[in-house]
Motif scaffolding. Structure first.
Motif, PDB file in Angstrom:
ATOM      1  N   LEU A 221      34.543  50.191  43.718  1.00 24.72           N
ATOM      2  CA  LEU A 221      35.549  49.965  42.683  1.00 24.72           C
ATOM      3  C   LEU A 221      36.975  50.163  43.171  1.00 24.72           C
ATOM      4  O   LEU A 221      37.895  49.493  42.704  1.00 24.72           O
ATOM      5  CB  LEU A 221      35.285  50.884  41.476  1.00 24.72           C
ATOM      6  N   SER A 222      37.162  51.083  44.120  1.00 24.97           N
ATOM      7  CA  SER A 222      38.513  51.327  44.636  1.00 24.97           C
ATOM      8  C   SER A 222      39.001  50.165  45.505  1.00 24.97           C
ATOM      9  O   SER A 222      40.209  50.001  45.723  1.00 24.97           O
ATOM     10  CB  SER A 222      38.550  52.624  45.445  1.00 24.97           C
ATOM     11  N   ILE A 223      38.056  49.350  45.983  1.00 24.29           N
ATOM     12  CA  ILE A 223      38.401  48.208  46.840  1.00 24.29           C
ATOM     13  C   ILE A 223      38.525  46.930  46.011  1.00 24.29           C
ATOM     14  O   ILE A 223      39.470  46.158  46.162  1.00 24.29           O
ATOM     15  CB  ILE A 223      37.335  48.016  47.943  1.00 24.29           C
ATOM     16  N   GLU A 224      37.547  46.733  45.121  1.00 30.19           N
ATOM     17  CA  GLU A 224      37.548  45.514  44.294  1.00 30.19           C
ATOM     18  C   GLU A 224      36.778  45.771  43.003  1.00 30.19           C
ATOM     19  O   GLU A 224      35.667  46.305  43.030  1.00 30.19           O
ATOM     20  CB  GLU A 224      36.916  44.341  45.047  1.00 30.19           C
ATOM     21  N   ILE A 225      37.380  45.380  41.885  1.00 32.38           N
ATOM     22  CA  ILE A 225      36.675  45.419  40.598  1.00 32.38           C
ATOM     23  C   ILE A 225      36.122  44.026  40.362  1.00 32.38           C
ATOM     24  O   ILE A 225      36.875  43.071  40.167  1.00 32.38           O
ATOM     25  CB  ILE A 225      37.601  45.835  39.444  1.00 32.38           C
ATOM     26  N   PRO A 226      34.786  43.877  40.409  1.00 37.47           N
ATOM     27  CA  PRO A 226      34.214  42.542  40.248  1.00 37.47           C
ATOM     28  C   PRO A 226      34.304  42.070  38.797  1.00 37.47           C
ATOM     29  O   PRO A 226      34.582  42.859  37.885  1.00 37.47           O
ATOM     30  CB  PRO A 226      32.755  42.744  40.651  1.00 37.47           C
ATOM     31  N   SER A 227      34.091  40.798  38.593  1.00 37.62           N
ATOM     32  CA  SER A 227      33.955  40.272  37.236  1.00 37.62           C
ATOM     33  C   SER A 227      32.462  40.132  36.937  1.00 37.62           C
ATOM     34  O   SER A 227      31.619  40.231  37.829  1.00 37.62           O
ATOM     35  CB  SER A 227      34.654  38.915  37.102  1.00 37.62           C
TER      36      SER A 227
END
Length: 281
Positions: free
Chosen positions: A53-59
């Motif tokens: 989550l700290s790198i990328e919040i997916p959809s």
């Protein structure tokens, strides 16, 4: 003779083993990163979601039309005559509508789609009750007519460490915003009659929020026996500790713990603790 199939989405938070044991067909939601797409509960774990989550919040997205049609075709080939589909709240996902449209292309299947107007393990509780009815040999009509009564006895509540992920995912609904976080006010979130999130009450800090959750549970338990499940997202130790704090309350018929599915975890982030309550009276 009726042969009834049961279909649900991965937001129900039932384990793959429970789904298999109860002959429940799963439509996984999808989790989409910049580098690839994963099927909820099948291709990715909640822990992997929280780590990234700290790198990328997916959809996230609803099950693909191809996946839905493939399952419905399989059911036809297996000579099912009827289908009951239980979906997460249509206020939070387009899954209900996608299944409804897909079923129009499968007229051989007599079907009923139920918008649970809830999600997570409370949705799963409805699914399990329907599975029980199918196992007991109840008719399609009988089961369909009882689903709203089953739903009336099931509720869900949760609190979060942060509202950041609900906001970013556009799922904030009627839940109070940033000022509460600045004051360390933690909302206890429920689902309203329209199937949208709303604030049931607020507490100052996580400890008081858990105490408020317990108060909500006790109110149901004073009326009669209940099945109770603790919900957790990336908080297994805290979840088990909370379970220990409530497990000896009077009138608990069954108690357990459930992990929020990866697709739901995207929108809550780690730190969720909640309750699924099924009234048995």
């Amino acid at each position: 003779m009726q042969k009834i199939a049961l279909l649900t989405d991965s937001a129900c938070d039932l384990s793959l083993e429970t789904l298999k044991e109860n002959n429940i067909n799963l439509l996984p939601l999808n989790i989409i990163y910049s580098y690839g797409e994963f099927e909820d509960k099948i291709g990715i774990t909640p822990e992997e979601i929280y780590e990234k989550l700290s790198i990328e919040i997916p959809s996230t997205s609803l099950p693909s039309s191809q996946k839905i049609n493939d399952i419905l075709t399989k059911l036809e080939e297996e000579e099912y005559t009827h289908v009951i589909a239980i979906t997460l709240s249509s206020s939070l996902s387009g899954t209900f509508n996608a299944i409804r449209l897909a079923l129009e292309d499968h007229p051989k299947l007599i079907s009923h789609i139920y918008d649970s107007k809830i999600l997570a393990y409370p949705e799963g509780m409805i699914v399990l009750e329907v599975a029980k009815g199918i196992k007991e040999g109840l008719s399609f009509e009988n089961i369909v007519n009882t689903i709203p009564e089953i739903k009336k006895k099931i509720s869900g509540y949760f609190t979060l460490d942060t509202l950041e992920y609900l906001k970013k995912g556009g799922r904030i609904g009627k839940v109070a915003g940033t000022i509460g976080e600045m004051l360390n006010l933690k909302p206890i979130i429920g689902i309203d009659d329209d199937g949208a999130y709303h604030t049931v009450c607020k507490a100052r800090g996580k400890k008081q929020a858990l105490s408020k959750l317990t108060d909500i549970l006790k109110e149901s338990l004073t009326k009669g026996k209940c099945n109770v499940y603790v919900l957790q997202a990336g908080s297994i130790e805290e979840g088990n500790s909370y379970l220990d704090s409530i497990k000896n309350l009077n009138n608990i018929a069954e108690i357990g713990i459930s992990s929020i599915s990866p697709a739901l975890g995207v929108h809550t982030g780690p730190g969720l603790i909640g309750l699924a309550i099924q009234e048995l009276y």
